[in-house]
Design a protein around this motif. Structure first.
Motif, PDB file in Angstrom:
ATOM      1  N   ALA A 175       0.861  -1.180   0.000  1.00 54.77           N
ATOM      2  CA  ALA A 175       0.000   0.000   0.000  1.00 54.77           C
ATOM      3  C   ALA A 175       0.901   1.234   0.000  1.00 54.77           C
ATOM      4  O   ALA A 175       1.683   1.430   0.921  1.00 54.77           O
ATOM      5  CB  ALA A 175      -0.909   0.001   1.218  1.00 54.77           C
ATOM      6  N   ASP A 192      -1.343  -0.788  -4.813  1.00 60.18           N
ATOM      7  CA  ASP A 192      -2.634  -0.098  -4.881  1.00 60.18           C
ATOM      8  C   ASP A 192      -2.554   1.218  -5.658  1.00 60.18           C
ATOM      9  O   ASP A 192      -3.433   1.536  -6.441  1.00 60.18           O
ATOM     10  CB  ASP A 192      -3.202   0.117  -3.470  1.00 60.18           C
ATOM     11  CG  ASP A 192      -2.327   1.000  -2.592  1.00 60.18           C
ATOM     12  OD1 ASP A 192      -1.161   1.250  -2.970  1.00 60.18           O
ATOM     13  OD2 ASP A 192      -2.810   1.447  -1.527  1.00 60.18           O
ATOM     14  N   TRP A 251      -3.493  -3.641  -7.374  1.00 64.28           N
ATOM     15  CA  TRP A 251      -4.291  -4.090  -6.220  1.00 64.28           C
ATOM     16  C   TRP A 251      -5.610  -3.322  -6.239  1.00 64.28           C
ATOM     17  O   TRP A 251      -5.684  -2.178  -5.830  1.00 64.28           O
ATOM     18  CB  TRP A 251      -3.504  -3.828  -4.950  1.00 64.28           C
ATOM     19  CG  TRP A 251      -4.179  -4.204  -3.675  1.00 64.28           C
ATOM     20  CD1 TRP A 251      -5.449  -4.682  -3.498  1.00 64.28           C
ATOM     21  CD2 TRP A 251      -3.604  -4.102  -2.362  1.00 64.28           C
ATOM     22  NE1 TRP A 251      -5.701  -4.886  -2.181  1.00 64.28           N
ATOM     23  CE2 TRP A 251      -4.597  -4.552  -1.455  1.00 64.28           C
ATOM     24  CE3 TRP A 251      -2.370  -3.688  -1.875  1.00 64.28           C
ATOM     25  CZ2 TRP A 251      -4.379  -4.575  -0.078  1.00 64.28           C
ATOM     26  CZ3 TRP A 251      -2.146  -3.718  -0.514  1.00 64.28           C
ATOM     27  CH2 TRP A 251      -3.133  -4.163   0.375  1.00 64.28           C
ATOM     28  N   THR A 252      -6.639  -3.973  -6.727  1.00 59.35           N
ATOM     29  CA  THR A 252      -7.950  -3.358  -6.870  1.00 59.35           C
ATOM     30  C   THR A 252      -8.928  -3.982  -5.877  1.00 59.35           C
ATOM     31  O   THR A 252      -8.659  -5.008  -5.267  1.00 59.35           O
ATOM     32  CB  THR A 252      -8.479  -3.555  -8.295  1.00 59.35           C
ATOM     33  OG1 THR A 252      -8.533  -4.967  -8.595  1.00 59.35           O
ATOM     34  CG2 THR A 252      -7.595  -2.864  -9.315  1.00 59.35           C
TER      35      THR A 252
END
Length: 380
Positions: A16, A47, A76-77
């Motif tokens: 992240a 992300d 990263w969905t």
């Protein structure tokens, strides 16, 4: 994509991006090293793809799945695509894994080794928490805390196998020539500046401008650039801009890719760094550096700063240790820089000598990627 042998270990890394390029910088360096040096099939989930693409110049924005430098990169969905978890799953810096992915991990036989890769800290408590397991409150899973660190009681720091060879081949004169700069004059200080916003920045630049010896400051594009522009009375600065004021010369560099950033650190006499990735690279570079630690509420970051300084000062001449501490604290508090700089400047030769010994001591802990691989092999 090409299929891989069934015996190839498969790892998922979830990143992240919360601090511009700091988190993705560490994750990308780790992913690439695992793939290149350890034969791991790495799937890196990111992300904030736009930020990541600046760090990965060959990545294609808007492409959900792609391969760069032997690493499979995925956006990263939410929701996450239905995929089979790897043999090892890394949640970088305590990021929360998607619930559906955790549930898929729980259905695996055997279950993946789940690593919570933590931030680097020199605090004493880290050794006691390194490699500790923590069970999931609902699922039949447990994660292991894995801490980068400065000695054998921790996971070590990232350092590529070819680092020493690249350093040995580096020619500073070629580096300066590529930037259209002459080699440093005998009394000149060459500085790289990579930091967060800092109220003391204008004061420091003014000191350099008024100094008796020339200073050349190389500033890669980043969060500090607007502050540099304000210090010169400008509305903005861009890559390629050059400023000369009295004894100070500033040159703005384009965003620097990781391999080229090492060269910048090797070439300069003094490096201002921030966060974690550039902080680690500055320690390997063996030159004097100034760490701008990520600010936290209630000044908790200053305790972490002092924990590192307490270790880094060991073996330093007491005077140089005091000069180092005073300037680092002033820089991180954003005040007192003018008073602390002259003494810190005098300490640079001692700090340059100390940098070599410090780098050698870090080697004793082994490198983070190799230590991670060995730990996961033991658990599997």
């Amino acid at each position: 994509m090409n299929s891989l042998p069934s015996s190839t270990p498969r790892w998922d890394i979830f990143c992240a991006v919360v601090d511009n390029f700091g988190d993705i910088g560490v994750c990308w360096r780790l992913a690439r090293q695992l793939a290149v040096e350890h034969g791991v099939a790495v799937r890196l989930w990111i992300d904030d793809f736009d930020s990541a693409c600046r760090l990965l110049p060959t990545a294609r924005p808007g492409t959900e799945v792609q391969r760069v430098d032997q690493v499979e990169i995925r956006h990263w969905t939410t929701p996450l695509p239905d995929v089979q978890p790897g043999d090892v799953v890394i949640a970088a810096f305590a990021c929360d894994l998607p619930v559906q992915f955790l549930e898929a991990m729980a259905r695996c036989t055997p279950r993946p080794v789940w690593i919570n890769l933590e931030y680097l800290s020199a605090e004493d408590w880290v050794a006691g928490c390194h490699r500790l397991p923590s069970p999931h409150p609902r699922l039949p899973l447990r994660q292991y805390f894995f801490f980068p660190g400065l000695d054998r009681t921790t996971g070590g720091l990232l350092r590529e196998a070819d680092y020493a060879d690249r350093r040995a081949r580096f020619v500073a004169a070629d580096f300066w020539r590529a930037l259209d700069l002459p080699p440093p004059a005998p009394d000149e200080l060459r500085v790289s500046l990579f930091c967060y916003e800092n109220p003391a920045l204008g004061e420091l630049l003014d000191l350099w401008r008024q100094g008796s010896a020339p200073v050349t400051c190389l500033v890669p594009e980043g969060r500090v650039l607007p502050g540099v522009a304000r210090a010169f009375g400008l509305s903005d600065l861009r890559s390629g801009d050059r400023l000369v004021r009295d004894a100070l010369r500033v040159q703005v560099l384009p965003f620097v890719a990781q391999p080229c950033y090492d060269e910048l650190l090797w070439a300069c006499h003094l490096n201002f760094v921030r966060g974690e990735d550039s902080f680690v690279r500055a320690q390997w570079a063996e030159h004097p550096f100034v760490w701008h630690i990520y600010p936290q509420q209630d000044e908790a970051h200053l305790e972490k700063l002092e924990a590192f300084l307490a270790r880094y000062r060991v073996g330093l001449d007491p005077l140089a240790a005091r000069q180092l501490t005073d300037f680092w604290q002033a820089w991180n508090r954003g005040q007192g820089v003018a008073q602390a700089w002259p003494a810190f400047r005098e300490a640079l030769p001692a700090l340059a000598r100390h940098g070599k010994a410090w780098s050698a001591s870090l080697m004793e802990a082994g490198d983070l990627a190799r230590n991670l691989v060995q730990f996961c092999k033991d658990e599997i």
